[in-house]
Design an enzyme around this catalytic site. Structure first.
Site, short mmCIF file in Angstrom:
data_model
loop_
_atom_site.label_atom_id
_atom_site.label_comp_id
_atom_site.label_asym_id
_atom_site.label_seq_id
_atom_site.Cartn_x
_atom_site.Cartn_y
_atom_site.Cartn_z
N ASP A 223 54.44 32.54 47.02
CA ASP A 223 55.62 31.54 46.95
C ASP A 223 54.90 30.35 46.57
O ASP A 223 54.46 29.32 47.63
CB ASP A 223 56.46 31.17 48.42
CG ASP A 223 57.48 30.21 48.33
OD1 ASP A 223 57.50 29.60 47.11
OD2 ASP A 223 58.02 29.74 49.30
N ARG A 224 54.31 30.25 45.50
CA ARG A 224 53.53 29.06 44.85
C ARG A 224 54.11 28.36 43.60
O ARG A 224 53.45 27.31 43.21
CB ARG A 224 52.24 29.76 44.44
CG ARG A 224 52.23 30.68 43.38
CD ARG A 224 50.99 31.54 43.19
NE ARG A 224 49.90 30.90 43.16
CZ ARG A 224 48.38 31.41 43.37
NH1 ARG A 224 48.54 32.64 43.22
NH2 ARG A 224 47.62 30.48 43.46
N ARG B 31 44.99 38.73 37.77
CA ARG B 31 46.23 38.85 38.64
C ARG B 31 47.50 39.26 37.96
O ARG B 31 47.85 38.37 36.88
CB ARG B 31 46.54 37.68 39.41
CG ARG B 31 45.57 37.09 40.37
CD ARG B 31 45.26 38.03 41.76
NE ARG B 31 44.56 37.61 42.52
CZ ARG B 31 42.97 38.03 42.73
NH1 ARG B 31 42.81 38.82 41.74
NH2 ARG B 31 42.36 37.67 43.67
N THR C 187 30.83 42.32 40.04
CA THR C 187 30.74 43.02 41.55
C THR C 187 31.13 44.46 41.11
O THR C 187 31.78 44.73 40.64
CB THR C 187 31.68 42.20 42.49
OG1 THR C 187 32.92 42.42 41.80
CG2 THR C 187 31.00 40.77 42.56
N ASP D 105 35.15 35.87 46.19
CA ASP D 105 35.12 34.65 46.02
C ASP D 105 33.77 34.17 46.85
O ASP D 105 33.01 33.32 46.35
CB ASP D 105 36.24 33.78 46.54
CG ASP D 105 37.47 34.06 45.99
OD1 ASP D 105 37.64 34.36 44.72
OD2 ASP D 105 38.65 33.96 46.65
N1 LIG Z 1 44.57 43.73 32.01
C1 LIG Z 1 44.49 44.44 33.21
N2 LIG Z 1 45.59 45.04 33.49
C2 LIG Z 1 45.89 45.69 34.90
N3 LIG Z 1 44.88 45.51 35.86
C3 LIG Z 1 43.79 44.77 35.70
C4 LIG Z 1 43.61 44.29 34.26
N4 LIG Z 1 42.32 43.59 34.32
C5 LIG Z 1 41.83 43.89 35.64
N5 LIG Z 1 42.95 44.53 36.45
C6 LIG Z 1 42.78 44.84 37.75
O1 LIG Z 1 42.92 43.53 38.47
C7 LIG Z 1 42.20 43.58 39.71
C8 LIG Z 1 41.56 42.51 40.02
O2 LIG Z 1 40.68 42.11 39.01
P1 LIG Z 1 39.28 41.40 39.39
O3 LIG Z 1 39.21 40.56 37.76
O4 LIG Z 1 38.45 42.41 39.33
O5 LIG Z 1 39.49 40.42 40.28
P2 LIG Z 1 38.90 40.60 41.77
O6 LIG Z 1 37.65 39.93 41.56
O7 LIG Z 1 39.80 39.93 42.60
O8 LIG Z 1 38.62 42.08 42.14
C9 LIG Z 1 41.53 45.00 39.73
O9 LIG Z 1 41.76 45.92 40.51
C10 LIG Z 1 41.25 45.30 38.04
O10 LIG Z 1 41.14 46.71 37.84
O1 LIG Z 2 45.53 35.33 44.32
C1 LIG Z 2 45.38 33.89 44.62
O2 LIG Z 2 45.86 32.97 43.98
C2 LIG Z 2 44.47 33.73 45.73
O3 LIG Z 2 43.74 32.70 45.46
C3 LIG Z 2 44.37 34.47 46.82
C4 LIG Z 2 43.00 34.87 47.29
O4 LIG Z 2 42.36 33.74 48.36
C5 LIG Z 2 42.11 35.27 46.24
O5 LIG Z 2 42.73 35.55 45.02
C6 LIG Z 2 40.89 36.07 46.96
O6 LIG Z 2 40.34 36.79 45.82
P1 LIG Z 2 39.18 37.82 46.08
O7 LIG Z 2 37.96 37.15 46.59
O8 LIG Z 2 38.95 38.45 44.86
O9 LIG Z 2 39.76 38.55 47.17
#
Ligand SMILES: Nc1ncnc2c1ncn2[C@@H]1O[C@H](COP(=O)(O)OP(=O)(O)O)[C@@H](O)[C@H]1O
Ligand SMILES: O=C(O)C(=O)C[C@H](O)[C@H](O)COP(=O)(O)O
Length: 344
Positions: free
Chosen positions: A115-116, A178, A237, A280
């Protein structure tokens, strides 16, 4: 509150702060009566993690001037992160961004409800950001989440990235894709506009394939970003999910100047309590490693992997490890050979 001298900060991040509301004790969002109130948001998580390790960090953001904004400001200050570059929304309709989080327990999946929209951060205007910000820090970091929020924030963020770069600040960027904020096509089109200004680029293997439509091995894809754009460092990662509560976490870093890849044994068999924010946390450790050593990628990988591994074991978005804890974990990790570690 006085704005600090030129380059007094090691790291400034830009992003929306989120209030995280979760029912305690594995209760459900649809049923429980109370919420635990925490603070998160990708760019805040990075600033907190790096501050705990010893960097001087701050967040550029906009919060309501009311009590919930004060709660968040207080939390952030308690981690030693500066609010010198907070803007305040004085309007009577000022809101914080919220996310509701239900912890999963196998086979029930975790749930996130955002809810942003139309919260105070959405009214951030480039003209209200003080000019001193662009020369206040050695490094600036933001993510694809900020770019994805809406058209206006996207253009503000792109302009800020350009101004930081023009002022000689190192620019760090995490794709953090996202799917509930934008499509892969939108993300690619937008991020390709900023990559000419990015020095340190965080992009997972899946995101390189799915969003940037790259092909080849993970290492080939990482290198290709720095061949197409003047990116110095690409970090990716790698997480293996053995079961919801047992993960392996590691990473690869490519240093374009040396044309070298850095890797180490991943952390195996992590006991996962809350994985949110571990990506993060990785960035906070990697940036600490780079900024405290003048760009040593072996330090980036050691601090990044350890900080992320520990964050998985802690509830809430924010890292909570100081330098001593991380260095003890790095030492133990380096002493535990791959064989004995796997045999545990
Ligand atoms: N274009 C895309 N369409 C659908 N899913 C995607 C796409 N790009 C990335 N993802 C998926 O979104 C998720 C989050 O991606 P990522 O950039 O690696 O962020 P995080 O650091 O939060 O893992 C991952 O599961 C990745 O496989
Ligand atoms: O989605 C958002 O807007 C957020 O900021 C929620 C979360 O705090 C981070 O997205 C965490 O991200 P990871 O470190 O990849 O698990």
């Amino acid at each position: 509150m006085g704005i600090k001298n030129s380059r007094d900060f090691d790291l400034l991040t830009l992003g929306q702060l989120l209030l995280r509301l979760s029912p305690p004790d594995n209760e459900r969002l649809s049923r429980g009566d109370t919420f635990v109130k925490q603070v998160g948001g990708a760019e805040l998580n990075v600033a907190v993690g790096a501050a705990l390790l010893g960097l001087h960090t701050g967040v550029i953001s906009k919060l309501p001037a009311h009590d919930i904004g004060s709660f968040m400001k207080g939390k952030i200050r308690s981690f030693g992160v500066s609010d010198d570059f907070f803007m305040y929304d004085q309007s009577s309709s000022a809101r914080v961004g919220i996310y509701y989080y239900e912890n999963g327990a196998y086979p029930r999946k975790p749930k996130v409800i955002y809810d942003r929209n139309n919260s105070s951060f959405f009214s951030l205007n480039i003209d209200e950001i003080p000019e001193e910000v662009y020369t206040a820090s050695k490094c600036f970091h933001t993510t694809g989440i900020t770019l994805a929020l809406n058209e206006k924030i996207r253009e503000t963020t792109i302009e800020m990235i350009k101004r930081f770069k023009a002022a000689g600040t190192l620019v760090s960027f995490d794709v953090n894709f996202r799917g509930n904020l934008w499509t892969g096509d939108e993300a690619r089109e937008c991020i390709l506009r900023i990559l000419p200004y990015v020095d340190i680029f965080f992009c997972s293997e899946d995101t390189a394939r799915l969003t940037f439509l790259k092909t080849g091995t993970a290492k080939e894809m990482m290198k290709s970003f720095s061949q197409e754009f003047p990116i110095s460092i690409v970090a990716s990662t790698q997480r293996i999910v053995h079961s919801p509560k047992r993960h392996t976490f590691g990473s690869v870093i490519y240093d374009a100047a040396r044309d070298e890849y850095y890797e180490e044994e991943p952390y195996r068999d992590i006991e996962v309590v809350d994985r949110i924010g571990s990506g993060d946390a990785y960035i906070s450790g990697a940036l600490y490693g780079l900024l405290s050593s003048g760009g040593d990628c072996s330090k980036a990988i050691a601090y990044g992997n350890a900080t992320a591994a520990v964050k998985n074991t802690i509830p809430g978005d924010l890292p909570s490890s100081n330098l001593e804890e991380i260095e003890t974990i790095i030492k133990a990790h380096n002493q535990t050979g791959p064989q004995s570690e796997m045999a545990r």
